[in-house]
Design a protein around this motif. Structure first.
Motif, PDB file in Angstrom:
ATOM      1  N   UNK A 257       6.467  -2.230  -5.154  1.00  0.00           N
ATOM      2  CA  UNK A 257       7.119  -3.277  -5.950  1.00  0.00           C
ATOM      3  C   UNK A 257       8.345  -2.690  -6.627  1.00  0.00           C
ATOM      4  N   UNK A 258       9.372  -3.497  -6.779  1.00  0.00           N
ATOM      5  CA  UNK A 258      10.614  -3.014  -7.386  1.00  0.00           C
ATOM      6  C   UNK A 258      10.402  -2.546  -8.823  1.00  0.00           C
ATOM      7  N   UNK A 259       9.330  -3.002  -9.445  1.00  0.00           N
ATOM      8  CA  UNK A 259       9.044  -2.601 -10.814  1.00  0.00           C
ATOM      9  C   UNK A 259       8.376  -1.251 -10.939  1.00  0.00           C
TER      10      UNK A 259
ATOM     11  N   UNK B 194       1.760  -0.891  -4.344  1.00  0.00           N
ATOM     12  CA  UNK B 194       2.205   0.258  -3.541  1.00  0.00           C
ATOM     13  C   UNK B 194       1.323   0.361  -2.316  1.00  0.00           C
ATOM     14  N   UNK B 195       1.923   0.696  -1.180  1.00  0.00           N
ATOM     15  CA  UNK B 195       1.137   1.044   0.001  1.00  0.00           C
ATOM     16  C   UNK B 195       1.916   2.055   0.818  1.00  0.00           C
TER      17      UNK B 195
ATOM     18  N   UNK C  72      -1.814  -1.150  -8.798  1.00  0.00           N
ATOM     19  CA  UNK C  72      -2.754  -1.311  -7.691  1.00  0.00           C
ATOM     20  C   UNK C  72      -2.123  -0.742  -6.421  1.00  0.00           C
ATOM     21  N   UNK C  73      -2.861   0.117  -5.757  1.00  0.00           N
ATOM     22  CA  UNK C  73      -2.382   0.803  -4.554  1.00  0.00           C
ATOM     23  C   UNK C  73      -3.305   0.444  -3.395  1.00  0.00           C
ATOM     24  N   UNK C  74      -2.732   0.044  -2.273  1.00  0.00           N
ATOM     25  CA  UNK C  74      -3.501  -0.177  -1.042  1.00  0.00           C
ATOM     26  C   UNK C  74      -3.420   1.099  -0.210  1.00  0.00           C
ATOM     27  N   UNK C  75      -4.537   1.794  -0.103  1.00  0.00           N
ATOM     28  CA  UNK C  75      -4.565   3.105   0.552  1.00  0.00           C
ATOM     29  C   UNK C  75      -5.102   2.981   1.970  1.00  0.00           C
ATOM     30  N   UNK C  76      -4.783   3.963   2.805  1.00  0.00           N
ATOM     31  CA  UNK C  76      -5.073   3.838   4.229  1.00  0.00           C
ATOM     32  C   UNK C  76      -6.382   4.483   4.673  1.00  0.00           C
ATOM     33  N   UNK C  77      -7.168   4.966   3.730  1.00  0.00           N
ATOM     34  CA  UNK C  77      -8.393   5.662   4.125  1.00  0.00           C
ATOM     35  C   UNK C  77      -9.420   5.513   3.010  1.00  0.00           C
TER      36      UNK C  77
END
Length: 507
Positions: free
Chosen positions: A486-488, A244-245, A33-38
């Motif tokens: 995340x470290x993983x 991830x972000x 899961x990725x938190x994206x900025x746009x």
């Protein structure tokens, strides 16, 4: 950080929509899961204003293939086009198309797809914002896996554009069957991921393309949440709701990467921060423009606001670009700014006034940087009013040549060519420029088709020198992109700034 009502509404809408798909496991990452900025405005990577937004190229490169990809270090790789070149007198081009590639629906990708894709964006009626490049070729033909075309007007950067904005191969048969609306509803490409679900203004879920010619990605499912508020992205990764972000304040980056279970990377990318100057109102006065440029302490901004993450620049070239010239400098000299303003009748007691537009939270500290610049300007006799807008509004206003006298922006140029930085930003007829000066037009015009590479690059350096001397744009810095994960998860950053899930693996 206080969230605006609009940001809260967007965040709430995204959270509500995403609640239906569940949250990821922080310890055992099956779904990345990725938190994206746009947000993603459109699924067609070749037409419309969103096609030239560098920040969303990571979405497009996940689903579609560029004709010629760039490796993480920006070297050119081998993709759908495996080999290419010009004929002896540069009046025609040829390209060899990779065999054995399939579209997401199982149809084979052929030379016909490549030829059709090029014909489509070369047609001015299609709406490609880069038609002025693609339109340089005519008489496009196929013979087996080879595509040929005539080039009546030599374009030295043509194949570079195949690695850049709008340079994507589209599926001829499928697109003609479903049309533009059908494609938007159910897009297919040939890239490493397929679109499984898309909730506008909320998220997109991607499914790995098991038959990808470049190898199956490690994460079989990737969900990208659209989180336009920087504080919300920090909360996403800190809580474990996202793995991830990117593009968060640098002090938060330093804090988060030191936490157990999190890590981070910060590398220079090809994007630059700049201030467009529109030659309207007071910006027609060179003294005002020069005063504004000399009043900005770029190193102080990098050190104080960006925690040292950034490279100050004085032209629209970074040290990575091929036309970079470190002899072109614009000094920080507020006393000189005062003298220039005084010569035009301005000063602290009679300030020159104009508006500056900026995004807020799109890039780390974008709004705060503009606040700092406005403060520095105030000391010398410039009163600037800040207007905040979304990045989509910037594209709309720029395309219509309706930007304010000053407008902060991040310019992407992963191919590092001066035409794709100075050229399109400062050439009046370009849809990406708001500078209409005749001198700059006449200086740039002959460089577009210059076949002598050494002469071409020298010409662009001279143009950059003239622009700096006349303060027709204010370059600020080369960005360093913060990514927390995340470290993983092992993240391979791409120097273009594109966040690419197919380059991510389990640590």
């Amino acid at each position: 950080m206080k969230l605006s009502r609009r940001s809260l509404l967007k965040t709430s809408a995204a959270a509500a929509a995403f609640a239906t798909v569940g949250l990821p496991s922080f310890a055992n990452i099956d779904e990345l899961v990725i938190a994206y900025n746009v947000n993603l405005p459109s699924w067609d990577p070749t037409v419309g204003l969103s096609a030239v937004n560098p920040t969303i190229q990571g979405f497009y490169q996940s689903v579609f293939d560029l004709y010629i990809p760039q490796n993480p270090d920006l070297s050119f790789g081998s993709g759908i086009i495996t080999d290419y070149g010009w004929n002896d007198d540069n009046t025609a081009i040829w390209m060899d198309v990779r065999e054995g590639v399939s579209w997401h629906n199982g149809d084979p990708l052929t030379a016909e797809d490549v030829a059709w894709s090029l014909e489509r964006v070369a047609n001015p009626d299609t709406g490609s914002p880069i038609q002025f490049i693609w339109g340089k070729i005519t008489n496009i033909k196929t013979d087996g896996n080879r595509v040929t075309a005539d080039m009546p007007e030599f374009e030295p950067t043509f194949f570079k554009w195949m690695s850049f904005l709008t340079g994507y191969v589209m599926p001829k048969k499928y697109y003609e069957e479903v049309g533009a609306e059908g494609f938007e509803a159910a897009p297919i490409g040939s890239g490493p991921y397929m679109v499984e679900k898309f909730e506008r203004n909320a998220f997109v879920r991607l499914k790995a393309n098991e038959n990808y010619w470049g190898g199956t990605p490690e994460f079989k499912t990737v969900t990208i949440k659209f989180v336009t508020d920087a504080a919300s992205r920090v909360a996403e990764v800190e809580s474990g709701n996202s793995h991830v972000t990117l593009e968060i304040p640098y002090e938060e980056f330093d804090r988060l990467k030191a936490k157990d279970g999190l890590d981070g990377t910060a590398s220079p990318i090809s994007d630059i921060g700049m201030i467009f100057l529109n030659d309207i109102e007071v910006m027609t006065d060179p003294n005002v423009r020069k005063a504004a440029a000399h009043a900005i302490d770029k190193q102080l901004i990098v050190d104080r606001l960006l925690s040292g993450y950034g490279v100050p620049i004085d032209t629209l070239q970074t040290p990575d670009y091929i036309a970079y010239d470190d002899s072109i400098t614009v000094e920080f000299n507020p006393e000189k700014s005062k003298e220039l303003l005084a010569a035009s009748g301005y000063g602290p007691d009679n300030p020159v006034k104009f508006k500056i537009q900026t995004t807020k939270g799109f890039k780390p500290k974008d709004y705060e940087m503009v606040q700092a610049i406005v403060g520095l300007w105030r000391r010398v006799g410039i009163e600037a009013e800040i207007e905040v807008y979304e990045i989509a509004k910037h594209f709309e206003l720029r395309a219509a040549d309706q930007l304010a006298p000053a407008a902060f922006y991040n310019w992407g140029n992963s191919v590092g060519d001066p035409t794709t930085s100075t050229g399109f930003a400062m050439f009046g007829p370009s849809p990406h420029s708001v500078w209409d000066g005749e001198d700059r037009f006449n200086a740039i015009l002959p460089l577009w088709g210059e076949a002598d590479e050494a002469k071409r690059i020298a010409g662009w350096k001279e143009v950059d020198r003239q622009i700096a001397e006349n303060a027709e744009v204010i370059p600020l810095l080369q960005y360093v992109q913060p990514i927390v994960h995340a470290a993983g998860v092992k993240v391979t950053p791409h120097r273009s700034g594109a966040l690419l899930p197919h380059l991510m693996t389990r640590a």
